[in-house]
Write a protein that holds these residues in place. Structure first.
Motif, short mmCIF file in Angstrom:
data_model
loop_
_atom_site.label_atom_id
_atom_site.label_comp_id
_atom_site.label_asym_id
_atom_site.label_seq_id
_atom_site.Cartn_x
_atom_site.Cartn_y
_atom_site.Cartn_z
N GLY A 45 28.46 63.31 -31.84
CA GLY A 45 27.11 62.73 -31.80
C GLY A 45 26.11 63.67 -32.44
O GLY A 45 26.43 64.80 -32.80
N TYR B 227 19.02 62.95 -21.75
CA TYR B 227 20.03 62.41 -22.66
C TYR B 227 20.83 61.36 -21.91
O TYR B 227 21.55 61.67 -20.97
N THR B 228 20.69 60.10 -22.32
CA THR B 228 21.27 59.00 -21.58
C THR B 228 22.58 58.47 -22.16
O THR B 228 23.32 57.79 -21.48
N ARG B 229 22.83 58.74 -23.44
CA ARG B 229 24.08 58.31 -24.08
C ARG B 229 24.27 59.11 -25.35
O ARG B 229 23.34 59.76 -25.83
N ARG B 230 25.48 59.05 -25.91
CA ARG B 230 25.75 59.76 -27.16
C ARG B 230 25.06 59.04 -28.30
O ARG B 230 25.16 57.81 -28.45
N LYS C 84 24.55 57.85 -32.07
CA LYS C 84 25.47 57.52 -33.15
C LYS C 84 24.70 57.26 -34.44
O LYS C 84 23.75 56.48 -34.46
N ASP D 125 19.06 55.23 -32.39
CA ASP D 125 20.18 55.59 -33.24
C ASP D 125 20.54 54.41 -34.14
O ASP D 125 19.84 53.40 -34.16
N LYS E 299 19.88 51.70 -30.24
CA LYS E 299 19.76 52.10 -28.85
C LYS E 299 19.00 53.42 -28.74
O LYS E 299 18.90 54.16 -29.71
N PRO F 62 19.19 56.83 -27.25
CA PRO F 62 20.11 57.75 -26.59
C PRO F 62 19.42 58.87 -25.82
O PRO F 62 20.05 59.62 -25.10
#
Length: 105
Positions: free
Chosen positions: A10, A47-50, A52, A85, A89, A91
Motif C-alpha cells: 500500500g 489509518y482505516t484500510r490499506r 491502493k 485512493d 475509498k 483509507p
C-alpha cells in the motif's frame, strides 16, 4: 510507485500524511496575510484500510475560517482534508490543525 509503498504493497502511511500536510498547508498559506506565518500545530491520522493505487487529496476552508485568518493577529483552525485512493475509498482519516502568528521583525 514502489518508493512510496510499504511492506504490504500500500501507499506508505507517511506519504499519505505528507499529501494532507501539503494540501492543507498550501491552502492556509494562500489565505494567511503576508505579515503572518502559518505553522502546523497538530496532525492526527487514523489509518482505516490499506491504500491502493493513486491518491487524491482535497482540503477546504470555510468563509469564516478565511475571515479569521485575515483579521485575527494569531489563532488556529482545523482544516478538513480527505484522501481517496484509486478505488474511491478513504483509507485514512486526517485532522490537520494549522496556526498562524505574526512574523518576527
Amino acid at each position: 510507485k514502489r518508493r512510496v509503498q510499504n511492506h504490504i504493497g500500500g501507499v506508505h502511511a507517511v506519504a499519505s500524511l505528507v499529501l494532507a500536510e501539503s494540501a492543507t498547508g498550501f491552502l492556509v498559506g494562500l489565505n494567511v496575510p503576508d505579515d503572518k506565518v502559518p505553522v502546523i500545530k497538530t496532525a492526527h491520522a487514523e489509518y482505516t484500510r490499506r491504500a491502493k493505487g493513486d491518491m487524491t487529496v482535497q482540503a477546504h476552508l470555510t468563509d469564516e475560517q478565511r475571515e479569521r485568518m485575515r483579521t485575527e493577529e494569531k489563532g488556529d483552525v482545523s482544516v478538513p482534508v480527505t484522501i481517496h485512493d484509486s478505488e474511491g475509498k478513504e483509507p485514512i482519516e486526517i485532522e490537520m490543525v494549522w496556526a498562524w502568528t505574526p512574523k518576527r521583525r
